[in-house]
Scaffold this motif. Structure first.
Motif, PDB file in Angstrom:
ATOM      1  N   GLY A 169       0.801  -1.112   0.015  1.00 20.03           N
ATOM      2  CA  GLY A 169       0.163   0.014  -0.025  1.00 20.03           C
ATOM      3  C   GLY A 169       0.697   1.020   0.024  1.00 20.03           C
ATOM      4  O   GLY A 169       0.335   2.473   0.081  1.00 20.03           O
ATOM      5  N   LEU A 170       2.078   1.187  -0.341  1.00 16.56           N
ATOM      6  CA  LEU A 170       2.956   2.342  -0.301  1.00 16.56           C
ATOM      7  C   LEU A 170       2.909   3.146  -1.823  1.00 16.56           C
ATOM      8  O   LEU A 170       3.351   4.066  -1.995  1.00 16.56           O
ATOM      9  CB  LEU A 170       4.441   1.992  -0.023  1.00 16.56           C
ATOM     10  N   ASP A 171       2.501   2.337  -2.751  1.00 20.89           N
ATOM     11  CA  ASP A 171       2.484   2.908  -3.905  1.00 20.89           C
ATOM     12  C   ASP A 171       1.171   2.459  -4.630  1.00 20.89           C
ATOM     13  O   ASP A 171       0.530   1.384  -4.394  1.00 20.89           O
ATOM     14  CB  ASP A 171       3.616   2.560  -4.900  1.00 20.89           C
ATOM     15  N   ARG A 172       0.802   2.988  -5.845  1.00 22.69           N
ATOM     16  CA  ARG A 172      -0.497   2.304  -6.526  1.00 22.69           C
ATOM     17  C   ARG A 172      -0.071   2.037  -7.727  1.00 22.69           C
ATOM     18  O   ARG A 172       0.940   2.456  -8.575  1.00 22.69           O
ATOM     19  CB  ARG A 172      -1.327   3.478  -6.772  1.00 22.69           C
ATOM     20  N   ALA A 173      -0.875   0.905  -8.413  1.00 23.26           N
ATOM     21  CA  ALA A 173      -0.601   0.449  -9.606  1.00 23.26           C
ATOM     22  C   ALA A 173      -1.480   1.058 -10.613  1.00 23.26           C
ATOM     23  O   ALA A 173      -2.486   1.425 -10.369  1.00 23.26           O
ATOM     24  CB  ALA A 173      -0.766  -1.197  -9.612  1.00 23.26           C
ATOM     25  N   ALA A 174      -0.977   1.107 -12.010  1.00 15.17           N
ATOM     26  CA  ALA A 174      -1.904   1.326 -13.129  1.00 15.17           C
ATOM     27  C   ALA A 174      -2.981   0.526 -13.300  1.00 15.17           C
ATOM     28  O   ALA A 174      -4.090   1.149 -13.677  1.00 15.17           O
ATOM     29  CB  ALA A 174      -0.998   1.534 -14.409  1.00 15.17           C
ATOM     30  N   SER A 175      -2.706  -0.683 -13.105  1.00 15.71           N
ATOM     31  CA  SER A 175      -3.784  -1.724 -13.362  1.00 15.71           C
ATOM     32  C   SER A 175      -3.306  -3.005 -12.474  1.00 15.71           C
ATOM     33  O   SER A 175      -2.138  -3.239 -11.989  1.00 15.71           O
ATOM     34  CB  SER A 175      -4.178  -2.002 -14.778  1.00 15.71           C
ATOM     35  N   GLY A 176      -4.275  -4.045 -12.480  1.00 15.14           N
ATOM     36  CA  GLY A 176      -3.954  -5.331 -11.532  1.00 15.14           C
ATOM     37  C   GLY A 176      -4.250  -5.234 -10.229  1.00 15.14           C
ATOM     38  O   GLY A 176      -4.414  -3.955  -9.601  1.00 15.14           O
ATOM     39  N   THR A 177      -4.022  -6.337  -9.447  1.00 15.19           N
ATOM     40  CA  THR A 177      -4.314  -6.366  -7.984  1.00 15.19           C
ATOM     41  C   THR A 177      -3.253  -6.966  -7.321  1.00 15.19           C
ATOM     42  O   THR A 177      -2.540  -7.740  -8.068  1.00 15.19           O
ATOM     43  CB  THR A 177      -5.582  -7.107  -7.798  1.00 15.19           C
ATOM     44  N   ALA A 178      -3.056  -6.766  -6.214  1.00 15.51           N
ATOM     45  CA  ALA A 178      -2.003  -7.192  -5.187  1.00 15.51           C
ATOM     46  C   ALA A 178      -2.854  -7.413  -4.006  1.00 15.51           C
ATOM     47  O   ALA A 178      -3.166  -6.382  -3.133  1.00 15.51           O
ATOM     48  CB  ALA A 178      -0.813  -6.228  -5.074  1.00 15.51           C
ATOM     49  N   LEU A 179      -3.062  -8.493  -3.501  1.00 17.08           N
ATOM     50  CA  LEU A 179      -4.007  -8.835  -2.441  1.00 17.08           C
ATOM     51  C   LEU A 179      -3.150  -9.681  -1.146  1.00 17.08           C
ATOM     52  O   LEU A 179      -2.485 -10.412  -1.424  1.00 17.08           O
ATOM     53  CB  LEU A 179      -5.108  -9.690  -2.776  1.00 17.08           C
ATOM     54  N   ILE A 180      -3.708  -9.146  -0.145  1.00 12.30           N
ATOM     55  CA  ILE A 180      -3.280 -10.082   1.393  1.00 12.30           C
ATOM     56  C   ILE A 180      -4.351 -10.608   1.830  1.00 12.30           C
ATOM     57  O   ILE A 180      -5.238  -9.992   2.358  1.00 12.30           O
ATOM     58  CB  ILE A 180      -2.343  -9.036   2.101  1.00 12.30           C
ATOM     59  N   GLY A 181      -4.331 -12.005   2.031  1.00  8.67           N
ATOM     60  CA  GLY A 181      -5.696 -12.614   2.478  1.00  8.67           C
ATOM     61  C   GLY A 181      -6.735 -12.213   1.777  1.00  8.67           C
ATOM     62  O   GLY A 181      -7.802 -12.086   2.426  1.00  8.67           O
ATOM     63  N   GLY A 182      -6.634 -12.037   0.536  1.00  5.62           N
ATOM     64  CA  GLY A 182      -7.984 -11.765  -0.283  1.00  5.62           C
ATOM     65  C   GLY A 182      -8.237 -10.244  -0.264  1.00  5.62           C
ATOM     66  O   GLY A 182      -9.179  -9.618  -1.022  1.00  5.62           O
ATOM     67  N   LYS A 183      -7.394  -9.516   0.377  1.00  6.35           N
ATOM     68  CA  LYS A 183      -7.944  -7.921   0.243  1.00  6.35           C
ATOM     69  C   LYS A 183      -6.680  -7.017  -0.068  1.00  6.35           C
ATOM     70  O   LYS A 183      -5.306  -7.607   0.382  1.00  6.35           O
ATOM     71  CB  LYS A 183      -8.116  -7.614   1.805  1.00  6.35           C
ATOM     72  N   PRO A 184      -6.866  -5.748  -0.531  1.00  2.10           N
ATOM     73  CA  PRO A 184      -5.743  -4.872  -0.650  1.00  2.10           C
ATOM     74  C   PRO A 184      -5.238  -4.447   0.586  1.00  2.10           C
ATOM     75  O   PRO A 184      -5.964  -4.439   1.526  1.00  2.10           O
ATOM     76  CB  PRO A 184      -6.355  -3.470  -1.397  1.00  2.10           C
ATOM     77  N   TYR A 185      -3.952  -4.113   0.897  1.00  2.00           N
ATOM     78  CA  TYR A 185      -3.343  -3.798   2.131  1.00  2.00           C
ATOM     79  C   TYR A 185      -4.251  -2.653   2.916  1.00  2.00           C
ATOM     80  O   TYR A 185      -4.361  -2.729   3.985  1.00  2.00           O
ATOM     81  CB  TYR A 185      -1.766  -3.360   2.068  1.00  2.00           C
ATOM     82  N   ARG A 186      -4.436  -1.730   2.006  1.00  2.00           N
ATOM     83  CA  ARG A 186      -4.911  -0.390   2.528  1.00  2.00           C
ATOM     84  C   ARG A 186      -6.642  -0.604   3.164  1.00  2.00           C
ATOM     85  O   ARG A 186      -7.051   0.301   3.968  1.00  2.00           O
ATOM     86  CB  ARG A 186      -5.343   0.738   1.423  1.00  2.00           C
ATOM     87  N   SER A 187      -7.127  -1.830   2.879  1.00  2.00           N
ATOM     88  CA  SER A 187      -8.352  -1.964   3.618  1.00  2.00           C
ATOM     89  C   SER A 187      -8.098  -2.825   4.731  1.00  2.00           C
ATOM     90  O   SER A 187      -9.253  -3.355   5.284  1.00  2.00           O
ATOM     91  CB  SER A 187      -9.448  -2.610   2.365  1.00  2.00           C
ATOM     92  N   LEU A 188      -6.998  -3.419   4.953  1.00  2.00           N
ATOM     93  CA  LEU A 188      -6.641  -4.031   6.183  1.00  2.00           C
ATOM     94  C   LEU A 188      -7.117  -3.420   7.551  1.00  2.00           C
ATOM     95  O   LEU A 188      -6.616  -2.245   7.805  1.00  2.00           O
ATOM     96  CB  LEU A 188      -5.615  -4.883   6.216  1.00  2.00           C
ATOM     97  N   ASN A 189      -8.009  -3.881   8.612  1.00  2.11           N
ATOM     98  CA  ASN A 189      -7.739  -3.270   9.770  1.00  2.11           C
ATOM     99  C   ASN A 189      -6.808  -3.862  10.879  1.00  2.11           C
ATOM    100  O   ASN A 189      -6.674  -5.225  10.648  1.00  2.11           O
ATOM    101  CB  ASN A 189      -9.427  -3.827  10.264  1.00  2.11           C
TER     102      ASN A 189
END
Length: 251
Positions: A49-69
């Motif tokens: 979650g330190l940079d943004r992609a132009a496209s595609g996904t990078a998921l941790i446990g099925g979620k983007p890092y920025r959405s993790l609680n």
């Protein structure tokens, strides 16, 4: 699990990450390998979650890092060393990070013991050796007892004893059921450490799979790595050497 799918990152018109896809699964160490400038760090920064992609996904446990609680409870990371204030003690640094994610303070002493830093807990980080700094980075990543670890060059600059300690420690994390993603350029070391490999060059994945699958017909992982990335490396191996019989270079 870590799932990276068709990830693209551009700097101007140049793709520094170009359609990168791979997974890192629980109970295994995944080596993320590539020469300098291959796109390893850019991929990890997007994943965390330190940079943004132009496209595609990078998921941790099925979620983007920025959405993790409380993300430290799910993923621990070390990029560019421990990232700690050199004027703080190791214990103070870990307590500060623990408080940021509501992690009980008792966990601080647990990770100090896990990484062999209990005797250095009150020492200021500015006086740490490189190996101690790397251990502190690992301790910080482990604070939330996460199931996923992302480590960028954890053996960088370590002496042989430090490298052996790190190898055994990473293997112990995998044995404990964690997914461990390790970025490195040390092929011989990763051959002794990782279960699965992703090789990247000029932003694209050029090989992935188990040790046997990536080595294929080559004698070692290092040989396979250079065969896969030779045209993309900064330094090319010389194929012709001066004939010593002509007297050049002789005194």
């Amino acid at each position: 699990m870590i799932e990276v799918s068709h990830l693209v990152k551009r700097h101007g018109s140049r793709a520094v990450v170009d359609d990168v896809s791979f997974t890192a699964t629980t109970g295994r160490v995944t080596g993320f390998l590539g020469p300098n400038g291959a796109g390893k760090s850019s991929t990890l920064r997007i994943l965390l979650g330190l940079d943004r992609a132009a496209s595609g996904t990078a998921l941790i446990g099925g979620k983007p890092y920025r959405s993790l609680n409380r993300p430290l409870l799910q993923v621990g990371a070390m990029l560019d060393g421990p990232g700690a204030n050199k004027g703080r003690t190791a214990r103070a640094h870990l307590r500060w990070v623990a408080q940021s994610n509501a992690i009980p303070s008792v966990r601080v002493d647990e990770v100090l013991a896990l990484t062999g830093l209990q005797d250095a807990a009150r020492k200021r980080i500015g006086g740490f050796s490189l190996g101690m700094g790397q251990r502190l980075g690992i301790a910080t990543a482990l604070l939330g007892d996460p199931d996923i670890l992302v480590l960028d060059e954890p053996t960088n600059g370590l002496d042989p004893d430090g490298i052996r300690w790190m190898r055994r420690f990473l293997r112990s994390l995998a044995y404990a059921g964690k997914a461990v993603l390790v970025s490195s350029h040390l092929m011989s070391e990763m051959e002794d450490t990782a279960d699965d490999f992703v090789v990247i060059a000029q932003g694209r994945v050029v090989a992935s799979g188990t040790r046997a699958e990536v080595k294929c017909v080559h004698a070692s992982l290092e040989d396979a790595f250079f065969a896969l990335t030779d045209e993309h490396t900064e330094y090319r191996a010389a194929t012709d050497y001066p004939d010593s019989s002509d007297g050049e270079g002789q005194r």
